[in-house]
Enzyme design. Structure first.
Site, PDB file in Angstrom:
ATOM      1  N   LYS A 112       0.842  -1.194   0.000  1.00 44.72           N
ATOM      2  CA  LYS A 112       0.000   0.000   0.000  1.00 44.72           C
ATOM      3  C   LYS A 112       0.877   1.245   0.000  1.00 44.72           C
ATOM      4  CE  LYS A 112      -3.873   2.137   2.503  1.00 44.72           C
ATOM      5  NZ  LYS A 112      -4.834   2.008   3.619  1.00 44.72           N
ATOM      6  N   SER A 125      -9.679   2.034   2.395  1.00 44.03           N
ATOM      7  CA  SER A 125      -8.763   2.834   1.605  1.00 44.03           C
ATOM      8  C   SER A 125      -7.657   2.027   0.928  1.00 44.03           C
ATOM      9  CB  SER A 125      -8.119   3.899   2.491  1.00 44.03           C
ATOM     10  OG  SER A 125      -7.284   3.321   3.473  1.00 44.03           O
ATOM     11  N   SER A 149     -10.221  -0.119   6.506  1.00 45.69           N
ATOM     12  CA  SER A 149      -9.588   0.070   5.200  1.00 45.69           C
ATOM     13  C   SER A 149      -8.935  -1.160   4.611  1.00 45.69           C
ATOM     14  CB  SER A 149      -8.558   1.203   5.279  1.00 45.69           C
ATOM     15  OG  SER A 149      -9.183   2.444   5.465  1.00 45.69           O
TER      16      SER A 149
END
Length: 517
Positions: free
Chosen positions: A96, A173, A197
């Site tokens: 990420k 996210s 997320s």
């Protein structure tokens, strides 16, 4: 190297007014020499840092073309590896883009971070590489990671691989991480979870993974330290357990781990242990105001699979679960406004690792590009600053006290049962808006789905999410919550469910790719 110029008379007056010190002009002038001497220490610290900071490694990276990036899930691609051996040998991993990779640019989904290249590898990256994984690239995430949808990332939304027209959201996210695993572009990924997320895109994209116990794994690039988590995203529980084994443990740099004694655990070996038999369904996790009844039905059907596997399944009411989101909301909003925005990501008053270059980069870019931040971040900034200023901190303090009550309510149920179960999300993935939409609708699509996920960020319980089924041709997630610091047992219960249902379905466009793996 920059120099720190002492404040002039106007700046001294502004400082006096900010703190309501009530100093007269002559008294302010008396402070000037002492203040100048104090500032000299800051300049000395800066010189020492610049002398000792490492040079970033020379690593190649590529911005993929649209054809190479059909889901808009990659920020940049790389190929970084350390060793051919280890438990993750031969596995490709996406990181990420809120995790630092030395010498590789990062953006964290935001124009405010764009242009920053870190000097340091995050601990989780080093552990993955030491275990034999190959880092395939940085996965796109939402703007400063503050959205449960996949529509705030710059420059465009991440798309769900389950919809062949690519018109549906991937969830957020950790949107790019999940899309890349689900579509077969990588074997596994690392995501972050401060309100859901990791688990939101898991449910939207139909893979498995977990938000571990708070502090189990070292974090990076914070939002609000007490709710920040990192976790694995994979296609099987076994792979998630393997990643958890590699990543867990203290590193001496993360203040979230200061209160925890984390002993090494082989989570993959734990899967060979007999599964526990006590599962409790939390009534308040179903039939929420925004719930799709078909999602509830799919999760209830999955629970019947657990029961048919000789697991005892009971129903319990935990009324405070309905208030737990409000507790999280105050902490996340005031905390993120203070730490992530005013504190330029790191804030102060805690130990651990700090990156001065990131702090000054963020500070400067926030002033230049704050108007380009997402509406969710703007809401957090204004709401958090207002409640902090008007309440003097009492709202955040009250929420902190309530965390104990929320945690105790879950712990009471977990003292009698092995795991709690509820839907991950109230509905399946929704369509990406094709035009600008009203603010209320925008915020609803970005945040309305976290009513079940957010409470366990604030309490810190481990929460794993297998695929419960499908509704409207899109995946449905089921959340299985365990005791704090009992992640191995929680993984085991999810593995029991996975064993009962067999392989999870895969997106149509990924079927041929995954069949060859």
């Amino acid at each position: 190297m920059s120099s720190l110029t002492p404040p002039n008379s106007n700046q001294m007056s502004a400082l006096n007014n900010h703190f309501f010190f009530g100093l007269t002009t002559p008294k302010l002038e008396e402070f000037a020499p002492a203040l100048e001497a104090t500032l000299a220490y800051a300049v000395t610290d800066e010189r020492v840092y610049e002398r000792t900071a490492p040079e970033p490694p020379d690593r190649s990276w590529t911005t993929p073309t649209a054809a190479e990036n059909p889901l808009s899930a990659w920020y940049v691609t790389t190929s970084i590896s350390y060793t051919d051996g280890g438990p993750l040998a031969g596995r490709t991993v996406a990181i990420k883009d809120n995790v630092t990779v030395a010498g590789v640019p990062m953006m964290n989904g935001s124009r405010v971070v764009e242009g920053f290249t870190p000097r340091y590898d995050a601990t989780v990256l080093r552990r993955l590489l030491d275990a034999g994984a190959t880092k395939a690239g940085k996965a796109v995430c939402e703007d400063l990671c503050f959205s449960g949808s996949s529509v705030t990332s710059h420059p465009q939304p991440v798309r769900n691989p389950w919809d062949e027209s690519h018109g549906y959201k991937a969830g957020g996210s950790s949107s790019g991480s999940e899309a890349l695993v689900a579509s077969g572009h990588v074997d596994c990924a690392v995501g972050g979870d401060g309100g859901g997320s990791i688990r939101i895109p898991l449910a939207c994209c139909g893979i498995v993974g977990c938000k571990p116990t708070h502090g189990l794994k070292p974090y990076t690039f914070p939002i609000e330290r007490t709710i920040d988590h990192l976790g694995p995203m994979t296609r099987t529980v076994g792979d998630a357990a393997m990643m958890l084994t590699v990543l867990a443990g203290t590193d001496g740099l993360d203040p979230r781990q200061a209160d925890h004694r984390i002993e090494p655990v082989d989570y993959l070996a734990a899967l060979a242990e007999p599964a526990g038999l006590r599962v409790v369904v939390v009534t308040e996790g179903f039939d929420t105001p925004v719930q799709d009844a078909a999602v509830d039905d799919a999760v209830r059907a999955a629970i019947l699979v657990l029961r048919s596997g000789c697991l005892t399944v009971e129903i319990v009411s935990i009324p405070i679960h309905l208030d737990a989101f409000a507790v999280w909301n105050v902490i996340a909003t005031e905390g993120a406004a203070y730490q992530m925005l005013d504190g330029n990501y790191y804030g102060m008053n805690t130990g651990g690792f700090y990156d001065p270059e990131l702090i000054i980069h963020f500070s400067r870019r926030r002033l230049e590009h704050g108007h380009q931040l997402s509406k969710t971040v703007k809401l957090v900034g204004m709401g958090g600053r207002y409640t902090s200023e008007t309440g003097g901190g009492k709202y955040a303090a009250a929420a902190r006290q309530l965390v104990r009550e929320v945690r105790a309510a879950y712990d009471l149920a977990l003292a009698r049962y092995d795991v709690l179960v509820m839907p991950t999300l109230p509905y399946t993935a929704t369509k990406i808006p094709i035009t600008d939409i009203p603010l209320a609708d925008y915020l609803d699509t970005a945040l309305s789905m976290i009513i079940n996920t957010a409470p366990f960020d604030v309490t810190g319980h481990p929460a794993l999410c297998p695929v419960a089924g499908a509704v409207h041709g899109l995946p449905v997630g089921m959340m299985i919550i365990g005791k704090a610091h009992d992640d191995d047992a929680t993984v085991l219960r999810v593995a029991a469910f996975e064993h009962a249902v067999g392989n999870y379905p895969v997106p149509p466009e990924a079927a041929s790719t995954l069949a060859t793996l």
